[in-house]
Design a protein around this motif. Structure first.
Motif: not given
Lengths: 296, 243
Positions: A246-271
């Motif tokens: 849940a925390l990964s999903g939450w933080l990943g979603c926020v981070a991907s909103a901050a960096a809209p050009r990067l693939p969201a899946g990659a950011i969530i998984v990196l978190v």
């Protein structure tokens, strides 16, 4: 309108708040189902299933007008689920050939289905309606810009998966720990196994829009693997995995909103991977400390 | 109990009656199909042909009267579960699908752990137990099943002396209370001493009966073939000529 990262983190935007809550819920479902999947040693089969959703999604997109139905998300996800189930059956079938081990069969199916999916995607994107349809989000995910419809699917699927895991916790644990004992007391182990893989398939399909077919499996593996580092009984491990997911999903979603050009899946998984690394290091240090205090 | 099992691969033409209330040992060489015989009785391995009768009915009718101890190697002992949780799994057969473990089941699990001498390790993760202790956890789980027939797959394989003694005491206790423990046993040397009734198996039933009738030179030669000579001298198996 530029938003500061703090605004994003505090979820001042209503749309982002909804998206973050849904991805968190998805992460929790992935954590619970993923823990059971890891204990059943089915991560590779699940990887094949997640990649195999792509040809189904694109097929559904191409065939929907011919069948007279709308290209709604539901139709696309059903298409993905059908090919995911097909891939699982294919693995069982290919295993019957001589000199083919489980991992070989899985590799054959994963490559074959994903290759077919990419080829079909090329066809779909060359069509006038295909370019704007956002089909590539099924590969890489788009957590921060999920639509209302996406959110409904994710919420329903994730809640249903979590509830089934809780209701059948005792049976699923028995299946994962000691299948032959489960069979000896009359449990239908094949049915339970199909149910578990069905749950894996369900979270993979609802996770397609947020995380994408390539990386959704990582969201199934990482929270469970991290929770295993902490230890304890299975109920505790599953709870910790759900929280990590849940925390990964939450933080990943926020981070991907901050960096809209990067693939969201990659950011969530990196978190999620970062959380795994941190938990593994801390748990390792605690274990070493425990050993030192025990030793004279 | 009558077993007829036809499978060209493992077991052929099994026709076996086991008397109730005896401590029964199934012995035979590696690959004789000892585990398969037990698994076929329990429906874990599909039977090619034949039927199994227990307590005058089919296995399905008497499922709750049959306890099972699988081989220790058949599970992953790194699994996140405590000893008492594993033992409580023995109550699942009586509990329904959706009914969770309650106070009563936990108390039963503790009592069984006490019987096998592991009460103080009840809340340990199973991975932290020794091989012998793990084996006793499996035995405790079978006890919780409160069955009248127990099928056990090598419960005394590579265990320490304490565990072997404990397991034997439990088996004798079960027999004395009228149950029928059926035990797959790897060690021919101790078989005659441990069991009241021996089934000698090598893909088919070689002999079945009291040890002094079954463990004859001719029967052992039939079951173990050329390996017998070395085995008999090293293990000092109680060889008797047919009367």
């Amino acid at each position: 309108m530029e938003e500061s990262f703090l605004d994003l983190l505090l979820l001042r935007d209503w749309n982002l708040r909804m998206a973050a809550m849904c991805t968190a819920l998805l992460g929790a479902a992935c954590g619970m189902v993923g823990t059971l999947m890891l204990l059943r040693k089915r991560a590779l089969a699940a990887d094949a299933m997640s990649h195999a959703t792509l040809p189904g999604v694109v097929c559904a997109f191409l065939m929907a007008p011919a069948l007279g139905s709308a290209k709604s998300l539901g139709v696309l996800l059903v298409g993905g689920a059908v090919t995911a189930i097909g891939s699982a059956l294919c693995i069982t079938w290919i295993r019957r050939f001589p000199h083919v081990k489980e991992d070989t069969a899985t590799g054959v199916v994963l490559g074959g289905f994903f290759g077919l999916g990419l080829a079909l995607l090329g066809v779909a994107q060359s069509m006038p309606s295909g370019a704007q349809a956002g089909l590539t989000s099924f590969i890489y995910g788009k957590a921060a810009s999920l639509t209302q419809q996406d959110l409904r699917w994710i919420t329903a699927g994730a809640l249903a998966s979590c509830i089934i895991c809780v209701l059948l916790f005792k049976e699923l644990r028995l299946l994962c720990f000691d299948e032959s004992f489960a069979a000896s007391i009359g449990r239908r182990t094949k049915l339970l196994d199909a149910l578990l893989m069905g749950l894996v398939g369900a979270v993979v399909v609802i996770g397609l829009q947020a995380v994408g077919a390539v990386l959704v499996l990582a969201l199934l593996i990482l929270p469970g693997a991290a929770a295993r580092q902490i230890g304890g009984s299975l109920s505790r491990v599953m709870l910790m995995a759900a929280l990590t997911g849940a925390l990964s999903g939450w933080l990943g979603c926020v981070a991907s909103a901050a960096a809209p050009r990067l693939p969201a899946g990659a950011i969530i998984v990196l978190v999620a991977a970062t959380m795994f690394a941190c938990i593994a290091v801390v748990a390792g240090m605690c274990r070493a400390r425990g050993r030192r205090t025990v030793l004279p | 109990m009558r077993v007829s099992y036809r499978n060209h691969e493992v077991l052929q033409g099994i026709d076996l009656d086991i008397p109730a209330g005896k401590l029964v040992g199934i012995v035979g060489p590696n690959g004789a199909g000892k585990s398969t015989l037990i698994k076929a009785c329990l429906g874990i391995v599909p039977m090619g042909a034949g039927s199994v009768q227990m307590l005058g009915g089919t296995y399905e009718q008497h499922r709750l009267d049959v306890g099972y101890v699988p081989q220790r190697e058949s599970v992953d002992w790194d699994f996140p579960v405590s000893a008492s949780e594993v033992v409580a799994m023995g109550t699942y057969g009586r509990l329904g699908l959706f009914r969770p473990i309650g106070k009563q089941q936990r108390a039963e699990a503790m009592a069984a752990l006490k019987t096998v001498g592991l009460a103080d390790l009840a809340h340990r993760q199973i991975g932290q137990l020794s091989g012998g202790q793990q084996q006793r956890v499996f035995l405790a789980r079978a006890l919780v099943q409160r069955a009248s027939i127990y099928l056990m797959d090598e419960p005394m394989a590579s265990v320490d002396a304490t565990t072997e003694e404990r397991i034997l005491a439990v088996l004798h206790g079960l027999r004395d209370s009228g149950c029928t423990p059926v035990v797959v046993h790897h060690d021919l040397g101790t078989a005659a001493q441990f069991f009241d009734w021996i089934v000698l198996l090598n893909r088919t039933i070689v002999a079945s009966g009291p040890p002094e009738v079954v463990l004859t030179r001719a029967n052992l030669h039939m079951a173990y073939g050329g390996h017998l000579a070395a085995f008999a001298t090293r293990e000092a198996a109680p060889l008797r000529d047919p009367v």
